[in-house]
Design a protein around this motif. Sequence first.
Motif, PDB file in Angstrom:
ATOM      1  N   LEU A   1      -2.333   4.398   3.244  1.00  0.00           N
ATOM      2  CA  LEU A   1      -1.822   5.772   3.132  1.00  0.00           C
ATOM      3  C   LEU A   1      -0.343   3.876   2.935  1.00  0.00           C
ATOM      4  N   GLY A   2      -0.664   2.593   3.739  1.00  0.00           N
ATOM      5  CA  GLY A   2       0.664   2.217   3.805  1.00  0.00           C
ATOM      6  C   GLY A   2       1.221   1.927   5.979  1.00  0.00           C
ATOM      7  N   ALA A   3       0.084   2.562   6.578  1.00  0.00           N
ATOM      8  CA  ALA A   3      -0.079   2.328   7.782  1.00  0.00           C
ATOM      9  C   ALA A   3       0.123   1.019   8.374  1.00  0.00           C
TER      10      ALA A   3
ATOM     11  N   GLY B   1     -15.258  18.838  -3.252  1.00  0.00           N
ATOM     12  CA  GLY B   1     -14.018  19.147  -3.948  1.00  0.00           C
ATOM     13  C   GLY B   1     -12.307  19.513  -4.151  1.00  0.00           C
ATOM     14  N   GLN B   2     -12.356  20.101  -2.828  1.00  0.00           N
ATOM     15  CA  GLN B   2     -10.770  20.542  -2.418  1.00  0.00           C
ATOM     16  C   GLN B   2     -10.920  19.385  -1.243  1.00  0.00           C
ATOM     17  N   GLN B   3     -11.753  19.430  -0.699  1.00  0.00           N
ATOM     18  CA  GLN B   3     -10.697  17.984   0.004  1.00  0.00           C
ATOM     19  C   GLN B   3     -10.896  16.494  -0.771  1.00  0.00           C
ATOM     20  N   GLN B   4     -11.495  16.225  -1.339  1.00  0.00           N
ATOM     21  CA  GLN B   4     -11.058  14.970  -2.271  1.00  0.00           C
ATOM     22  C   GLN B   4      -9.674  15.412  -3.289  1.00  0.00           C
ATOM     23  N   ARG B   5      -9.272  16.522  -3.293  1.00  0.00           N
ATOM     24  CA  ARG B   5      -8.063  17.277  -3.933  1.00  0.00           C
ATOM     25  C   ARG B   5      -6.794  16.646  -2.634  1.00  0.00           C
ATOM     26  N   LEU B   6      -7.199  17.128  -1.545  1.00  0.00           N
ATOM     27  CA  LEU B   6      -6.192  17.287  -0.467  1.00  0.00           C
ATOM     28  C   LEU B   6      -5.746  15.739  -0.326  1.00  0.00           C
ATOM     29  N   CYS B   7      -6.904  14.911  -0.771  1.00  0.00           N
ATOM     30  CA  CYS B   7      -6.841  13.146  -0.256  1.00  0.00           C
ATOM     31  C   CYS B   7      -5.974  12.960  -1.518  1.00  0.00           C
ATOM     32  N   ILE B   8      -6.443  13.479  -2.405  1.00  0.00           N
ATOM     33  CA  ILE B   8      -4.780  13.262  -3.933  1.00  0.00           C
ATOM     34  C   ILE B   8      -3.728  13.804  -3.157  1.00  0.00           C
ATOM     35  N   ALA B   9      -3.224  14.936  -3.322  1.00  0.00           N
ATOM     36  CA  ALA B   9      -2.524  15.441  -2.285  1.00  0.00           C
ATOM     37  C   ALA B   9      -1.916  14.422  -1.370  1.00  0.00           C
ATOM     38  N   ARG B  10      -2.457  13.580  -0.891  1.00  0.00           N
ATOM     39  CA  ARG B  10      -1.937  12.904   0.740  1.00  0.00           C
ATOM     40  C   ARG B  10      -1.481  11.371  -0.151  1.00  0.00           C
ATOM     41  N   ALA B  11      -2.405  11.240  -1.168  1.00  0.00           N
ATOM     42  CA  ALA B  11      -1.939   9.970  -1.987  1.00  0.00           C
ATOM     43  C   ALA B  11      -0.857  10.256  -2.585  1.00  0.00           C
TER      44      ALA B  11
ATOM     45  N   ALA C   1       0.991  12.908   6.524  1.00  0.00           N
ATOM     46  CA  ALA C   1       0.295  12.107   7.211  1.00  0.00           C
ATOM     47  C   ALA C   1       1.062  10.798   6.386  1.00  0.00           C
ATOM     48  N   GLY C   2       1.251  10.063   4.769  1.00  0.00           N
ATOM     49  CA  GLY C   2       2.090   8.745   4.573  1.00  0.00           C
ATOM     50  C   GLY C   2       3.092   8.985   5.192  1.00  0.00           C
TER      51      GLY C   2
ATOM     52  N   ARG D   1       1.114  -1.267   0.067  1.00  0.00           N
ATOM     53  CA  ARG D   1      -0.369  -0.188   0.440  1.00  0.00           C
ATOM     54  C   ARG D   1       0.481   1.056  -0.174  1.00  0.00           C
ATOM     55  N   ARG D   2       2.260   0.728   0.642  1.00  0.00           N
ATOM     56  CA  ARG D   2       2.700   2.372   0.176  1.00  0.00           C
ATOM     57  C   ARG D   2       3.057   2.352  -1.162  1.00  0.00           C
ATOM     58  N   GLN D   3       3.522   1.823  -1.776  1.00  0.00           N
ATOM     59  CA  GLN D   3       3.598   1.796  -3.622  1.00  0.00           C
ATOM     60  C   GLN D   3       2.221   2.252  -4.117  1.00  0.00           C
ATOM     61  N   ILE D   4       1.170   1.805  -3.945  1.00  0.00           N
ATOM     62  CA  ILE D   4       0.297   2.168  -4.503  1.00  0.00           C
ATOM     63  C   ILE D   4      -1.208   2.651  -4.050  1.00  0.00           C
ATOM     64  N   GLY D   5      -1.068   3.725  -4.509  1.00  0.00           N
ATOM     65  CA  GLY D   5      -1.830   4.245  -3.943  1.00  0.00           C
ATOM     66  C   GLY D   5      -3.251   4.750  -4.093  1.00  0.00           C
ATOM     67  N   MET D   6      -4.380   4.974  -3.198  1.00  0.00           N
ATOM     68  CA  MET D   6      -5.796   4.729  -3.212  1.00  0.00           C
ATOM     69  C   MET D   6      -6.000   6.312  -2.824  1.00  0.00           C
TER      70      MET D   6
END
Lengths: 259, 307
Positions: B196-198, A153-163, A108-109, A84-89
């Motif tokens: 996230l790989g936690a 929509g901003q939250q979803q883009r934040l999630c993409i940024a996080r990924a 976070a990640g 999961r560290r290599q394949i984001g979601m």
Amino acid sequence: MSKRIETNDLDVYYGDFKAVEGVTIDIEPRSVTAFIGPSGCGKSTVLRTLNRMHEVISGAWVDGEVLLDGANLYAPGVDPVNVRRQIGMVFQRPNPFPTMSIRENVLAGVLLNNRRMSRSDQDDLVERSLRGANLWNEVKDRLNLPGSGLSGGQQQRLCIARAIAVSPEVLLMDEPCSALDPISTLAIEDLIEELKQEYTIVIVTHNMQQASRVSDRTAFFNIAGTGKPGKLIEYDDTTTMFSTPKVQATEDYVSGRFG
Amino acid sequence: MTTAVQPVAKQRLADVVFKTVSTTAGVLILIALAGVAIFLVAQAVPAIIGPLPGIDGGFFAWVWPLTFGTIWSAFLAMVMAVPVAVGIALFITHFAPRRLAQGLGYVVDLLAAIPSVIYGLWGITVLAPFMQPAYTWLTQNLGWLPLFAPPASGTGRTILTASIVLAVMVLPIITALCREIFLQTPRLNEEAALALGATRWEMIQMAVLPHGRSGIIASSILGLGRALGETMAVAMVLSSSGIISFALTAQQNPSTIAANIALRFPEAHGITVNMLIGSGLVLFAITLLVNGISRWIIARTTVKGGR
Ligand SMILES: Nc1ncnc2c1ncn2[C@@H]1O[C@H](COP(=O)(O)OP(=O)(O)OP(=O)(O)O)[C@@H](O)[C@H]1O
Ligand SMILES: [Mg+2]
């Protein structure tokens, strides 16, 4: 970065129930692949097997292979955490961590792997990821406010940024726009277009226009009836799938005559 | 000009009955609470203002060691109980296989059903003798720490033993509440962390604990309330001499308000009764204060949109 992902005769089960049967698919690096098909045909299920998120559900298991650049993700000894560290979601509903600020959400990640990152490296990464997700200009003045204070929509883009902050090889998206308005949807579609320069992207969508706009290849899944397993019916270039599909069911589905 | 008539809402019998019953119940609670408070104050006043025979420094000098013992023993109990309770709740909700989780949850709930006299008996007959050698060892080897100042208790009936008993008693309350709260962690947040790989423990730190933070505080306060007021078990286990001391394993131990009332009330007469009731008033005030503080903490730690 960006790797090829393949599945070999993949069967996916929830307990005794076989949800998906015999999926063999080959996804090119640096491309966008869309999964389409009627509700319940197993698109999310297949998507989640690609980064072993499937097995988070109790009783769920998999038979078959998923290969990331030739390495089987389900081989004994492979740690799902590393997969999961290599394949984001990115999920259907935006899910920033509610108690974390925008900045903390992005980091976070990364901080899971590397707790000793210097402050300036962190700042760089936050800016790079948020720019990558087309969100930087909107939030650069409030990085320390909670992520839950943003619009959907901003939250979803934040999630993409996080990924993308963890620089994954592959990015999986399960109906990332289904909870968003048309403007935010377009913003995300543009973003996908840019992200495919660097990442292998797989996206589930119910929106035919979206599939034809953003994807290079399209996979059509279908089920014969309730209780039957879902199957991969056809997989081809998106233009072919939407103009001259080989299977009648695909044509019916993409032209809206069914499902 | 026609006068507008406010339409009269149709009164349904069931609504009227329900409203009356619930209002009465609410008012009764207030009356009971006020009654208790008035009783405590009225009975305590003679002890608070009047001279107390054989006691130097008046009522507050007398009640202070008891107050100290009450707070100290409850604090020790919380230090032991909260981490264990949170740990058990996390284990039940996020680590144990379902069968084991159900069994364990049931056992913890059973702990809550045991009467406090039984805990007292267990404390005297099992726990105290069991702990006594450890206390001797601690005073011999760590005696330079004020916590383990010698001489060691010969019976094991120390404040630490009493606090362990208290901790076991409040454990089920805190565990049960934390379990409910942890189960309510939004699945989306847990999956966000995992994707996230936690690891599972990292997921708990990122999603479960932040979500449950104010709930952990609230349940701890409920447990603290029980530990402060617990009477029987402490009265039985603790061999007290009414001193003020932080020593955990010594012969001489502070007493607690509730236990002191239980032990002394049967033989009390005259002004002594007023003194004991006055100490009850102090306990009442402490409990109110604890509740107030907890509400304040919960209000502060509840994140907007976070629950
Ligand atoms: N957690 C689960 N436990 C048991 N069965 C499940 C679970 N999730 C999905 N299924 C079953 O697996 C099958 C495929 O579901 P899946 O969610 O993959 O469909 P989908 O194609 O993503 O549908 P949708 O377009 O509605 O999202 C369905 O029959 C569904 O009932
Ligand atoms: Mg789905």
